[in-house]
Structure formats: structure tokens, C-alpha cells
Design a protein around this motif. Structure first.
Motif, PDB file in Angstrom:
ATOM      1  N   VAL A  62       0.839  -1.203   0.000  1.00 48.71           N
ATOM      2  CA  VAL A  62       0.000   0.000   0.000  1.00 48.71           C
ATOM      3  C   VAL A  62       0.871   1.249   0.000  1.00 48.71           C
ATOM      4  CG1 VAL A  62      -1.640   1.343   1.374  1.00 48.71           C
ATOM      5  CG2 VAL A  62      -2.016  -1.097   1.036  1.00 48.71           C
ATOM      6  N   GLU A  63       1.930   1.238   0.786  1.00 50.95           N
ATOM      7  CA  GLU A  63       2.844   2.380   0.821  1.00 50.95           C
ATOM      8  C   GLU A  63       3.487   2.611  -0.536  1.00 50.95           C
ATOM      9  OE1 GLU A  63       5.557   1.380   3.936  1.00 50.95           O
ATOM     10  OE2 GLU A  63       4.142   1.912   5.533  1.00 50.95           O
ATOM     11  N   GLN A  84       0.975   4.082  -2.973  1.00 48.99           N
ATOM     12  CA  GLN A  84       0.762   5.516  -2.711  1.00 48.99           C
ATOM     13  C   GLN A  84       1.919   6.337  -3.250  1.00 48.99           C
ATOM     14  OE1 GLN A  84       0.140   5.431   1.531  1.00 48.99           O
ATOM     15  NE2 GLN A  84      -2.077   5.219   1.301  1.00 48.99           N
ATOM     16  N   LEU A 106       1.451   6.502  -7.012  1.00 55.30           N
ATOM     17  CA  LEU A 106       0.339   7.390  -7.374  1.00 55.30           C
ATOM     18  C   LEU A 106       0.714   8.854  -7.183  1.00 55.30           C
ATOM     19  CD1 LEU A 106      -2.727   5.473  -5.923  1.00 55.30           C
ATOM     20  CD2 LEU A 106      -2.232   5.931  -8.335  1.00 55.30           C
ATOM     21  N   ALA A 107       1.526   9.139  -6.176  1.00 57.58           N
ATOM     22  CA  ALA A 107       1.933  10.527  -5.936  1.00 57.58           C
ATOM     23  C   ALA A 107       2.828  11.051  -7.062  1.00 57.58           C
ATOM     24  CB  ALA A 107       2.663  10.625  -4.604  1.00 57.58           C
TER      25      ALA A 107
END
Length: 53
Positions: free
Chosen positions: A43-44, A47, A50-51
Motif C-alpha cells: 500500500v505504501e 501511494q 500514485l503521488a
């Protein structure tokens, strides 16, 4: 909503990509427990990716 062609294509693509991801995961030796215990790290990483977009 599902009667729209574009929505159908997106759903179909997501389902097929999920199946393909599962097959690749198994081919490289992935196990269910790796998904359970490595979920936070995945998940990290998602993210972070996606950033960058």
C-alpha cells in the motif's frame, strides 16, 4: 451504468488485469501469506507511485 460501453470495457480490463496479476504473482513464487503480511508495504509503494503521477 453497466450498460455503457466504456464502463463495460473498463470493468473488463480491470478484471483481466487482476487475473493476470494473480497469475504473475504465483509464477514468481508469491503466496497468500505474503499478501497478508506484506500488505502495508504494498500500500505504501502504491501511494508513492500514485503521488508521482
Amino acid at each position: 451504468m453497466l450498460q455503457q460501453t466504456s464502463t463495460q470495457q473498463k470493468v473488463r480490463a480491470l478484471l483481466l488485469s487482476g487475473i493476470r496479476s494473480a497469475v504473475l504473482w504465483r509464477q514468481v513464487g508469491g503466496k497468500r501469506r505474503h499478501l497478508v503480511f506484506g500488505r502495508k508495504k504494498m500500500v505504501e509503494q502504491a501511494q508513492i507511485l500514485l503521488a508521482r503521477m
